[in-house]
Every structure is written in structure tokens, then in C-alpha cells.
Design a protein around this motif. Structure first.
Motif, PDB file in Angstrom:
ATOM      1  N   ILE A 308     -28.176 -22.537  51.615  1.00 48.89           N
ATOM      2  CA  ILE A 308     -26.873 -21.981  50.826  1.00 48.89           C
ATOM      3  C   ILE A 308     -26.702 -22.536  49.295  1.00 48.89           C
ATOM      4  O   ILE A 308     -25.349 -22.019  48.448  1.00 48.89           O
ATOM      5  CB  ILE A 308     -25.645 -21.972  52.411  1.00 48.89           C
ATOM      6  N   MET A 309     -27.104 -24.147  48.848  1.00 42.33           N
ATOM      7  CA  MET A 309     -26.159 -24.657  48.124  1.00 42.33           C
ATOM      8  C   MET A 309     -27.853 -24.777  47.349  1.00 42.33           C
ATOM      9  O   MET A 309     -27.509 -24.447  45.902  1.00 42.33           O
ATOM     10  CB  MET A 309     -26.537 -25.699  48.090  1.00 42.33           C
ATOM     11  N   THR A 310     -28.588 -24.453  47.342  1.00 45.00           N
ATOM     12  CA  THR A 310     -30.366 -24.642  46.480  1.00 45.00           C
ATOM     13  C   THR A 310     -30.467 -24.240  45.797  1.00 45.00           C
ATOM     14  O   THR A 310     -30.594 -23.766  44.628  1.00 45.00           O
ATOM     15  CB  THR A 310     -31.558 -25.781  47.366  1.00 45.00           C
ATOM     16  N   PHE A 311     -30.489 -22.245  46.150  1.00 42.34           N
ATOM     17  CA  PHE A 311     -30.479 -21.574  44.949  1.00 42.34           C
ATOM     18  C   PHE A 311     -29.941 -21.267  44.036  1.00 42.34           C
ATOM     19  O   PHE A 311     -29.892 -21.391  42.670  1.00 42.34           O
ATOM     20  CB  PHE A 311     -30.080 -20.261  45.691  1.00 42.34           C
ATOM     21  N   ARG A 312     -29.038 -22.675  43.775  1.00 43.56           N
ATOM     22  CA  ARG A 312     -27.920 -22.358  42.204  1.00 43.56           C
ATOM     23  C   ARG A 312     -28.205 -23.213  41.208  1.00 43.56           C
ATOM     24  O   ARG A 312     -27.929 -23.155  39.912  1.00 43.56           O
ATOM     25  CB  ARG A 312     -26.376 -23.167  42.760  1.00 43.56           C
ATOM     26  N   TYR A 313     -29.408 -23.799  42.126  1.00 39.61           N
ATOM     27  CA  TYR A 313     -30.407 -24.933  40.604  1.00 39.61           C
ATOM     28  C   TYR A 313     -30.768 -23.973  40.105  1.00 39.61           C
ATOM     29  O   TYR A 313     -30.938 -24.042  39.073  1.00 39.61           O
ATOM     30  CB  TYR A 313     -30.959 -26.180  41.490  1.00 39.61           C
ATOM     31  N   ASP A 314     -31.255 -22.448  40.978  1.00 43.34           N
ATOM     32  CA  ASP A 314     -32.255 -22.066  39.336  1.00 43.34           C
ATOM     33  C   ASP A 314     -31.747 -21.735  38.782  1.00 43.34           C
ATOM     34  O   ASP A 314     -32.372 -21.074  37.273  1.00 43.34           O
ATOM     35  CB  ASP A 314     -32.409 -20.851  40.754  1.00 43.34           C
ATOM     36  N   GLN A 315     -30.327 -21.099  38.116  1.00 49.65           N
ATOM     37  CA  GLN A 315     -29.662 -21.210  37.028  1.00 49.65           C
ATOM     38  C   GLN A 315     -30.106 -21.988  35.989  1.00 49.65           C
ATOM     39  O   GLN A 315     -30.370 -20.945  35.136  1.00 49.65           O
ATOM     40  CB  GLN A 315     -28.661 -20.220  37.413  1.00 49.65           C
ATOM     41  N   ASP A 316     -30.067 -23.517  36.101  1.00 50.81           N
ATOM     42  CA  ASP A 316     -30.143 -23.301  35.148  1.00 50.81           C
ATOM     43  C   ASP A 316     -31.234 -24.067  34.272  1.00 50.81           C
ATOM     44  O   ASP A 316     -31.674 -24.309  33.692  1.00 50.81           O
ATOM     45  CB  ASP A 316     -29.605 -25.542  35.726  1.00 50.81           C
ATOM     46  N   MET A 317     -31.928 -23.655  35.429  1.00 52.85           N
ATOM     47  CA  MET A 317     -34.203 -23.610  35.341  1.00 52.85           C
ATOM     48  C   MET A 317     -34.052 -22.520  34.335  1.00 52.85           C
ATOM     49  O   MET A 317     -35.142 -22.551  33.614  1.00 52.85           O
ATOM     50  CB  MET A 317     -35.032 -23.808  36.289  1.00 52.85           C
ATOM     51  N   GLU A 318     -33.444 -21.008  34.491  1.00 56.38           N
ATOM     52  CA  GLU A 318     -33.591 -19.591  33.873  1.00 56.38           C
ATOM     53  C   GLU A 318     -32.874 -20.434  32.366  1.00 56.38           C
ATOM     54  O   GLU A 318     -33.471 -19.473  30.936  1.00 56.38           O
ATOM     55  CB  GLU A 318     -33.127 -18.547  34.528  1.00 56.38           C
ATOM     56  N   PHE A 319     -31.887 -21.163  32.295  1.00 53.98           N
ATOM     57  CA  PHE A 319     -31.569 -21.152  31.044  1.00 53.98           C
ATOM     58  C   PHE A 319     -32.497 -22.049  30.121  1.00 53.98           C
ATOM     59  O   PHE A 319     -32.355 -21.909  29.330  1.00 53.98           O
ATOM     60  CB  PHE A 319     -30.423 -21.830  31.418  1.00 53.98           C
ATOM     61  N   ILE A 320     -33.233 -22.617  30.663  1.00 51.29           N
ATOM     62  CA  ILE A 320     -33.710 -24.046  29.660  1.00 51.29           C
ATOM     63  C   ILE A 320     -35.442 -23.141  29.848  1.00 51.29           C
ATOM     64  O   ILE A 320     -35.730 -22.998  28.732  1.00 51.29           O
ATOM     65  CB  ILE A 320     -34.341 -25.046  30.293  1.00 51.29           C
ATOM     66  N   GLN A 321     -35.886 -22.703  30.433  1.00 51.29           N
ATOM     67  CA  GLN A 321     -36.678 -21.506  30.334  1.00 51.29           C
ATOM     68  C   GLN A 321     -36.708 -20.175  29.627  1.00 51.29           C
ATOM     69  O   GLN A 321     -37.949 -20.017  28.828  1.00 51.29           O
ATOM     70  CB  GLN A 321     -37.634 -21.085  32.074  1.00 51.29           C
ATOM     71  N   ALA A 322     -35.475 -20.368  29.395  1.00 46.11           N
ATOM     72  CA  ALA A 322     -35.379 -18.828  28.108  1.00 46.11           C
ATOM     73  C   ALA A 322     -35.146 -19.398  26.678  1.00 46.11           C
ATOM     74  O   ALA A 322     -35.914 -18.422  25.531  1.00 46.11           O
ATOM     75  CB  ALA A 322     -33.820 -18.265  28.830  1.00 46.11           C
ATOM     76  N   ILE A 323     -34.483 -20.881  26.544  1.00 42.38           N
ATOM     77  CA  ILE A 323     -34.855 -21.793  25.588  1.00 42.38           C
ATOM     78  C   ILE A 323     -36.242 -22.137  25.342  1.00 42.38           C
ATOM     79  O   ILE A 323     -37.091 -20.985  24.192  1.00 42.38           O
ATOM     80  CB  ILE A 323     -33.955 -23.462  25.651  1.00 42.38           C
ATOM     81  N   VAL A 324     -36.990 -22.138  26.521  1.00 47.36           N
ATOM     82  CA  VAL A 324     -38.468 -22.909  25.890  1.00 47.36           C
ATOM     83  C   VAL A 324     -39.181 -21.403  25.184  1.00 47.36           C
ATOM     84  O   VAL A 324     -39.793 -21.273  24.261  1.00 47.36           O
ATOM     85  CB  VAL A 324     -38.703 -23.943  26.933  1.00 47.36           C
ATOM     86  N   GLN A 325     -38.606 -20.587  25.914  1.00 48.15           N
ATOM     87  CA  GLN A 325     -39.676 -19.413  25.489  1.00 48.15           C
ATOM     88  C   GLN A 325     -39.462 -17.729  24.702  1.00 48.15           C
ATOM     89  O   GLN A 325     -39.147 -17.075  24.589  1.00 48.15           O
ATOM     90  CB  GLN A 325     -39.605 -18.350  27.151  1.00 48.15           C
ATOM     91  N   GLN A 326     -37.981 -18.647  24.213  1.00 45.54           N
ATOM     92  CA  GLN A 326     -37.143 -17.749  22.992  1.00 45.54           C
ATOM     93  C   GLN A 326     -37.357 -16.309  23.566  1.00 45.54           C
ATOM     94  O   GLN A 326     -37.147 -15.933  22.320  1.00 45.54           O
ATOM     95  CB  GLN A 326     -37.618 -18.104  21.776  1.00 45.54           C
ATOM     96  N   ARG A 327     -36.335 -16.290  24.464  1.00 43.01           N
ATOM     97  CA  ARG A 327     -36.266 -15.036  25.205  1.00 43.01           C
ATOM     98  C   ARG A 327     -34.718 -15.446  25.239  1.00 43.01           C
ATOM     99  O   ARG A 327     -34.159 -15.842  25.776  1.00 43.01           O
ATOM    100  CB  ARG A 327     -37.295 -14.637  26.640  1.00 43.01           C
ATOM    101  N   PRO A 328     -33.950 -14.011  25.803  1.00 41.00           N
ATOM    102  CA  PRO A 328     -32.735 -13.585  26.179  1.00 41.00           C
ATOM    103  C   PRO A 328     -32.541 -13.872  27.847  1.00 41.00           C
ATOM    104  O   PRO A 328     -33.758 -14.402  28.583  1.00 41.00           O
ATOM    105  CB  PRO A 328     -32.691 -12.274  26.333  1.00 41.00           C
ATOM    106  N   CYS A 329     -31.539 -14.689  28.395  1.00 43.88           N
ATOM    107  CA  CYS A 329     -31.080 -15.338  29.549  1.00 43.88           C
ATOM    108  C   CYS A 329     -30.717 -14.122  30.462  1.00 43.88           C
ATOM    109  O   CYS A 329     -30.407 -13.322  29.392  1.00 43.88           O
ATOM    110  CB  CYS A 329     -30.088 -16.547  29.819  1.00 43.88           C
ATOM    111  N   VAL A 330     -30.732 -14.390  31.353  1.00 41.65           N
ATOM    112  CA  VAL A 330     -30.280 -13.713  32.491  1.00 41.65           C
ATOM    113  C   VAL A 330     -29.850 -14.576  33.731  1.00 41.65           C
ATOM    114  O   VAL A 330     -30.421 -15.119  34.496  1.00 41.65           O
ATOM    115  CB  VAL A 330     -31.833 -12.646  33.810  1.00 41.65           C
ATOM    116  N   PRO A 331     -28.703 -13.998  34.034  1.00 43.18           N
ATOM    117  CA  PRO A 331     -27.407 -12.928  33.095  1.00 43.18           C
ATOM    118  C   PRO A 331     -27.068 -13.638  31.883  1.00 43.18           C
ATOM    119  O   PRO A 331     -26.963 -14.761  31.806  1.00 43.18           O
ATOM    120  CB  PRO A 331     -26.594 -12.541  34.201  1.00 43.18           C
TER     121      PRO A 331
END
Length: 362
Positions: A308-331
Motif C-alpha cells: 500500500i506504500m511502495t507503489f508510490r515510489y514508482d512515480q519518481d522513477m517515471e519522472f526521472i526516466q522521462a527526463i533521461v529518455q527525453q519523452r513526456p511524463c505520465v501523467p
């Protein structure tokens, strides 16, 4: 590759509980600066993180060359000015929801970020729940056919406890609507698509919480129509559902019915869905498949910690990946603005006691 330097603006509970553990799982990122207007809160964050670059003015942080991206976890009324300043400084931005005080502010943030070419993300955390991710996949794959109904119900029991700045209109804009229902509005957009019109009501049952004035609603309900298949939506959220408890263990229910089937999500069971197909007479439970247990590319162990807590960490991974991959963030800020348009219409409907058409972002 050079690590992405991240600055945290707002160092309260959300930053320390959600974003710091998330960033720790991102080898491409490094927390380099902290900012909070409250010196005591800032000092606590400094002690917890060991980061010495600490500021009480976000403009001073934004001037730092090593800060490439920022996470905004501050009261709602500061989101737009901080985000616009960060965008103007060429920083990527992850902003807590609701991203603004009104639709006009959210649209300005979206337009500015896209013009500047920086990554922009709305912290609609619950999109990252494994069961919600699987539910969205099932809807997209056609499991329910064309949608008839969407419904969500978020029930918590805060009684007369204070909720800090979230109970003050000039700081938060809205109460339960922005705090909790904004996430469920995003559920609706994710699963069914844009709403076209709505009728709503909001109520405040407690004018005082722990001796502090409250001038915002603690209950809200929306009845809406969607663009897709003219589906209907019913959304309710409350902080005064006596005996329901708080946080992830309290009711967070979402259901979609369609021409071919039904899907049911409950936050307290983040690793399973309830499903039923046309012709069946009851729901049955299915586990979330392994590929949906964490965000693509996430370094998180999906079998470790409280789900119930750990899924929350994935949003920061998505933010950083989008920066690295130069693509839009979701959401992105687009989804944040879409939710804000619904929220604005909810306020108008409540005040004027009528159906209201929802402004479309694009």
C-alpha cells in the motif's frame, strides 16, 4: 551519464515518505538541494538526508546550476508560481496535485512547460497502484467492452481533527475535492476518458477542526457524463465517514461497468482485481500479473515492503526516466489540467446548483 540533480521544494510528510524513497531507487538521479519556508521542517529534512544545500527561498534554489529538476510538495496556492519560476529557469518539474488553484493556472503551467521543452509531471500517485495499472490495461484491451458506468468512493474518518493548510481556502483552494477526489477524477479520465458535463455538491460539516477555523468542504459528490459512449460517472469522497479509518486501509473503491464486463479496484487490495464477464452473476478475484506489479524500468522489488506504500515510489522513477529518455511524463501537467477543469466545474455547479459543461484542455 551525469546524474540528474533534483531539488525538493517542500520538505513535509509527502516529500519524506513518498519522494525520498522513490528518488533513492533512481540511480540516474541525485538529491542535491532542499527548500522549505519552515526552518524547523527544513532542518529535519537536512538531518534525515544529509543534504547541506538548504534554502528557505525557492528562487535561491532555482539559481543553483546543479539543480536540473524539482519536486514541488508545498501548499496548493504556491504550486503555480513555483512551477512557472522553475520552468523559466529550465528545470524539469514534478508537482503534487492539484497542480494549481484553478484551471487557468494549470493551463498556464502546461503551456509554459511545453513551450520551454522541459519534462512536467502531476503526482497522481494512485495511477501507480499495480491493481489500477492492470485495471487500465484491461479496459484498454476491451475486457469490459464499451463503458456504461464509472463509480468511485473514497471514505475516511478524520472527525474534527485538523488537516493543516488543507482546511484553509486561501491556501488550498478546495478541501476534499482537491485533496482526495482529484485522484479519483484522474481514475475516471484514465479508465473512461474526458467528462463532458457534471452536476455536483459539496458540504462542510465542521467549521472548526482542533480549534482551528476550517472554511473548506469535507464531503463532495459528482454525477458526470463522459464523452465516450455517453457513460455515466458517480464520484464521492468524504473525510467524515465515521468509523472508516484513514489512509490506505480506509475505503478507496473504483468500479467500471461495460457492455462486456465489470472491473473493481480497492486500494486496500493493491495486488488484485475483482472481475466479471457478461453472463456471469458474481465477481471473482484475480491476482495482478507480474508485469504490472511495478512501473516499467522501476528498480523496486515488488515483493518487498508494504504494497500500500511502495507503489508510490514508482512515480519518481517515471519522472526521472522521462527526463533521461527525453519523452513526456505520465501523467503530465495535461492530466493535471484536465482534473482541474473538472474541479472548477464542480465548484461552479455547487455554487449555482446546476449542470455545468467541463472546459476541455485540448
Amino acid at each position: 551519464m551525469k546524474q540528474i540533480g533534483v531539488g525538493m521544494i517542500g520538505c513535509g510528510g509527502i516529500a519524506l515518505q513518498n519522494h525520498l524513497p522513490g528518488l533513492a531507487l533512481c540511480p540516474e538521479a541525485k538529491l542535491v538541494a532542499l527548500c522549505d519556508t519552515n526552518a524547523e521542517v527544513l532542518q529535519k529534512a537536512v538531518q534525515q538526508t544529509g543534504i547541506s544545500a538548504a534554502f528557505t527561498n525557492y528562487l535561491d534554489m532555482l539559481n543553483r546550476e546543479e539543480v536540473n529538476a524539482v519536486i514541488i510538495a508545498t501548499p496548493n496556492f504556491t504550486h503555480a508560481p513555483i512551477a512557472l519560476a522553475a520552468i523559466n529557469a529550465g528545470k524539469h518539474v514534478l508537482c503534487e496535485k492539484p497542480i494549481a488553484m484553478n484551471f487557468a493556472e494549470s493551463k498556464a503551467m502546461l503551456d509554459a512547460a511545453e513551450k520551454a521543452g522541459v519534462r512536467h509531471m502531476t503526482a497522481f500517485t494512485y495511477r501507480f497502484v499495480p491493481a489500477m495499472r492492470y485495471m487500465a490495461h484491461m479496459v484498454k484491451s476491451g475486457f469490459i467492452g464499451e463503458p456504461y458506468h464509472f463509480r468511485s468512493c473514497r471514505l475516511q474518518d478524520w472527525g474534527t481533527r485538523a488537516v493543516g493548510w488543507r482546511q484553509i481556502a486561501k491556501l488550498a483552494g478546495t478541501g476534499e475535492l482537491g485533496d482526495m477526489l482529484s485522484h479519483r477524477i484522474d481514475y475516471a479520465h484514465l479508465l473512461v476518458g474526458p467528462m463532458t458535463r457534471l452536476v455536483a455538491d459539496m458540504r462542510r460539516y465542521h467549521d472548526v477542526r482542533d480549534g482551528q477555523v476550517s472554511d473548506l468542504e469535507d464531503w463532495v459528490a459528482i454525477m458526470a457524463e463522459f464523452q465516450r459512449n455517453h457513460a455515466t460517472g458517480v464520484l464521492e469522497s468524504s473525510k467524515v465517514a465515521t468509523g472508516r479509518g484513514e489512509s490506505g486501509k480506509s475505503q478507496d473503491y473504483c468500479e467500471v461497468n461495460g457492455t462486456e464486463g465489470t472491473l473493481v479496484f480497492q486500494l486496500e487490495r493493491p495486488l488484485e482485481l475483482q472481475i466479471s464477464k457478461k453472463g456471469e452473476t458474481s465477481l471473482h478475484t484475480v491476482p495482478v500479473p507480474t508485469e504490472f506489479l511495478k512501473w516499467p524500468g522501476s528498480k523496486r522489488d515488488p515483493h518487498a515492503g508494504d504494497p500500500i506504500m511502495t507503489f508510490r515510489y514508482d512515480q519518481d522513477m517515471e519522472f526521472i526516466q522521462a527526463i533521461v529518455q527525453q519523452r513526456p511524463c505520465v501523467p503530465s501537467f495535461l492530466e493535471g489540467a484536465q482534473a482541474q477543469a473538472v474541479m472548477d466545474a464542480t465548484v461552479v455547479s455547487t455554487n449555482e446548483k446546476r449542470w455545468v459543461n467541463i472546459e476541455q484542455v485540448r
